[in-house]
Design a protein around this motif. Structure first.
Motif, PDB file in Angstrom:
ATOM      1  N   ASN A 253       0.841  -1.189   0.000  1.00 35.17           N
ATOM      2  CA  ASN A 253       0.000   0.000   0.000  1.00 35.17           C
ATOM      3  C   ASN A 253       0.883   1.249   0.000  1.00 35.17           C
ATOM      4  O   ASN A 253       0.899   2.012  -0.957  1.00 35.17           O
ATOM      5  N   VAL A 254       1.633   1.428   1.055  1.00 31.22           N
ATOM      6  CA  VAL A 254       2.423   2.645   1.219  1.00 31.22           C
ATOM      7  C   VAL A 254       3.902   2.357   0.980  1.00 31.22           C
ATOM      8  O   VAL A 254       4.429   1.332   1.414  1.00 31.22           O
ATOM      9  N   MET A 255       4.566   3.278   0.293  1.00 29.81           N
ATOM     10  CA  MET A 255       6.021   3.243   0.163  1.00 29.81           C
ATOM     11  C   MET A 255       6.566   4.602   0.578  1.00 29.81           C
ATOM     12  O   MET A 255       5.938   5.639   0.317  1.00 29.81           O
ATOM     13  N   GLY A 256       7.709   4.571   1.225  1.00 28.99           N
ATOM     14  CA  GLY A 256       8.238   5.831   1.700  1.00 28.99           C
ATOM     15  C   GLY A 256       9.718   5.781   1.984  1.00 28.99           C
ATOM     16  O   GLY A 256      10.365   4.742   1.826  1.00 28.99           O
ATOM     17  N   TRP A 257      10.231   6.918   2.391  1.00 31.51           N
ATOM     18  CA  TRP A 257      11.645   7.073   2.738  1.00 31.51           C
ATOM     19  C   TRP A 257      11.748   7.593   4.166  1.00 31.51           C
ATOM     20  O   TRP A 257      11.016   8.510   4.563  1.00 31.51           O
ATOM     21  N   TYR A 258      12.656   6.989   4.893  1.00 34.91           N
ATOM     22  CA  TYR A 258      12.994   7.409   6.246  1.00 34.91           C
ATOM     23  C   TYR A 258      14.485   7.710   6.263  1.00 34.91           C
ATOM     24  O   TYR A 258      15.228   7.312   5.367  1.00 34.91           O
ATOM     25  N   ARG A 259      14.933   8.412   7.305  1.00 34.73           N
ATOM     26  CA  ARG A 259      16.366   8.651   7.455  1.00 34.73           C
ATOM     27  C   ARG A 259      16.758   8.564   8.918  1.00 34.73           C
ATOM     28  O   ARG A 259      15.931   8.779   9.809  1.00 34.73           O
ATOM     29  N   GLN A 260      18.038   8.262   9.108  1.00 30.68           N
ATOM     30  CA  GLN A 260      18.543   8.085  10.470  1.00 30.68           C
ATOM     31  C   GLN A 260      19.998   8.525  10.532  1.00 30.68           C
ATOM     32  O   GLN A 260      20.775   8.275   9.601  1.00 30.68           O
ATOM     33  N   THR A 261      20.348   9.173  11.636  1.00 31.14           N
ATOM     34  CA  THR A 261      21.731   9.539  11.910  1.00 31.14           C
ATOM     35  C   THR A 261      22.148   8.867  13.206  1.00 31.14           C
ATOM     36  O   THR A 261      21.304   8.359  13.955  1.00 31.14           O
ATOM     37  N   PRO A 262      23.451   8.879  13.511  1.00 30.15           N
ATOM     38  CA  PRO A 262      23.893   8.248  14.760  1.00 30.15           C
ATOM     39  C   PRO A 262      23.307   8.887  16.016  1.00 30.15           C
ATOM     40  O   PRO A 262      23.254   8.249  17.073  1.00 30.15           O
ATOM     41  N   THR A 263      22.845  10.139  15.899  1.00 27.41           N
ATOM     42  CA  THR A 263      22.357  10.838  17.088  1.00 27.41           C
ATOM     43  C   THR A 263      20.846  11.048  17.090  1.00 27.41           C
ATOM     44  O   THR A 263      20.313  11.608  18.044  1.00 27.41           O
TER      45      THR A 263
ATOM     46  N   ASN B 169      16.240  18.234  -3.629  1.00 27.83           N
ATOM     47  CA  ASN B 169      16.860  19.465  -4.123  1.00 27.83           C
ATOM     48  C   ASN B 169      17.225  20.373  -2.956  1.00 27.83           C
ATOM     49  O   ASN B 169      16.734  20.198  -1.832  1.00 27.83           O
ATOM     50  N   SER B 170      18.069  21.355  -3.242  1.00 28.08           N
ATOM     51  CA  SER B 170      18.481  22.328  -2.213  1.00 28.08           C
ATOM     52  C   SER B 170      18.927  21.629  -0.940  1.00 28.08           C
ATOM     53  O   SER B 170      18.507  21.992   0.163  1.00 28.08           O
ATOM     54  N   LEU B 171      19.760  20.640  -1.098  1.00 24.83           N
ATOM     55  CA  LEU B 171      20.187  19.836   0.046  1.00 24.83           C
ATOM     56  C   LEU B 171      20.989  20.654   1.038  1.00 24.83           C
ATOM     57  O   LEU B 171      21.748  21.573   0.660  1.00 24.83           O
ATOM     58  N   LYS B 172      20.813  20.313   2.302  1.00 28.69           N
ATOM     59  CA  LYS B 172      21.486  20.990   3.398  1.00 28.69           C
ATOM     60  C   LYS B 172      22.337  19.985   4.164  1.00 28.69           C
ATOM     61  O   LYS B 172      22.034  18.777   4.154  1.00 28.69           O
ATOM     62  N   PRO B 173      23.365  20.451   4.859  1.00 32.81           N
ATOM     63  CA  PRO B 173      24.172  19.517   5.660  1.00 32.81           C
ATOM     64  C   PRO B 173      23.329  18.703   6.641  1.00 32.81           C
ATOM     65  O   PRO B 173      23.644  17.533   6.895  1.00 32.81           O
ATOM     66  N   GLU B 174      22.272  19.294   7.157  1.00 33.41           N
ATOM     67  CA  GLU B 174      21.423  18.566   8.107  1.00 33.41           C
ATOM     68  C   GLU B 174      20.601  17.462   7.453  1.00 33.41           C
ATOM     69  O   GLU B 174      19.938  16.692   8.152  1.00 33.41           O
ATOM     70  N   ASP B 175      20.628  17.368   6.140  1.00 34.84           N
ATOM     71  CA  ASP B 175      19.982  16.250   5.450  1.00 34.84           C
ATOM     72  C   ASP B 175      20.878  15.005   5.425  1.00 34.84           C
ATOM     73  O   ASP B 175      20.429  13.930   5.000  1.00 34.84           O
ATOM     74  N   THR B 176      22.104  15.163   5.873  1.00 30.08           N
ATOM     75  CA  THR B 176      23.026  14.029   5.909  1.00 30.08           C
ATOM     76  C   THR B 176      22.488  12.931   6.812  1.00 30.08           C
ATOM     77  O   THR B 176      22.143  13.178   7.969  1.00 30.08           O
ATOM     78  N   ALA B 177      22.377  11.729   6.271  1.00 30.48           N
ATOM     79  CA  ALA B 177      21.822  10.600   7.016  1.00 30.48           C
ATOM     80  C   ALA B 177      21.897   9.354   6.146  1.00 30.48           C
ATOM     81  O   ALA B 177      22.209   9.434   4.955  1.00 30.48           O
ATOM     82  N   VAL B 178      21.581   8.221   6.759  1.00 26.35           N
ATOM     83  CA  VAL B 178      21.314   7.014   5.991  1.00 26.35           C
ATOM     84  C   VAL B 178      19.818   7.018   5.677  1.00 26.35           C
ATOM     85  O   VAL B 178      18.987   7.145   6.588  1.00 26.35           O
ATOM     86  N   TYR B 179      19.485   6.903   4.416  1.00 23.24           N
ATOM     87  CA  TYR B 179      18.094   6.922   3.975  1.00 23.24           C
ATOM     88  C   TYR B 179      17.627   5.495   3.706  1.00 23.24           C
ATOM     89  O   TYR B 179      18.297   4.737   3.003  1.00 23.24           O
ATOM     90  N   TYR B 180      16.470   5.162   4.264  1.00 20.15           N
ATOM     91  CA  TYR B 180      15.910   3.823   4.154  1.00 20.15           C
ATOM     92  C   TYR B 180      14.573   3.869   3.427  1.00 20.15           C
ATOM     93  O   TYR B 180      13.716   4.712   3.735  1.00 20.15           O
TER      94      TYR B 180
END
Length: 116
Positions: free
Chosen positions: A32-42, A83-94
């Motif tokens: 049904n649903v597909m999506g993206w999540y992200r995670q950082t060490p903190t 687009n317009s990526l920022k340093p705070e977008d840094t993560a592992v994306y799942y």
């Protein structure tokens, strides 16, 4: 069973763009649903964007206006245009897929690094 294969991560400078891909294989009719999540060490894993089988989308506030999620190929492939990526977008994306029966499947993750 559903398997998710992700690609498209990498290193980009702030202000740049990346596009993530996630292809679902296996019992795709149950999705049904597909999506993206992200995670950082903190930080805990958080929802970035998701799209359901009807095309309805949902974004976390911090990416609205910058990221776009889309779904194609008989609804078995989901993309995340960033687009317009920022340093705070840094993560592992799942990538995540949720079936009609509320079973959840996860991809292996892809690293996105945005340099300042």
């Amino acid at each position: 069973q559903v398997q998710l294969v992700e690609s498209g991560g990498g290193l980009v400078q702030a202000g740049g763009s990346l596009r993530l891909f996630c292809a679902a294989e296996g019992d795709i009719r149950t999705i049904n649903v597909m999506g993206w999540y992200r995670q950082t060490p903190t930080k805990q894993r958080e929802l970035v964007a998701q799209v359901n089988s009807r095309g309805l989308t949902n974004y976390t506030d911090s990416v609205k206006g910058r990221f776009t999620i889309s779904r194609e190929n008989a609804k078995t492939t989901v993309y995340l245009q960033m687009n317009s990526l920022k340093p705070e977008d840094t993560a592992v994306y799942y990538c995540r897929a949720v079936t009609w029966g509320l079973t959840s499947y996860w991809g292996q993750g892809t690293q996105v690094t945005v340099s300042s």
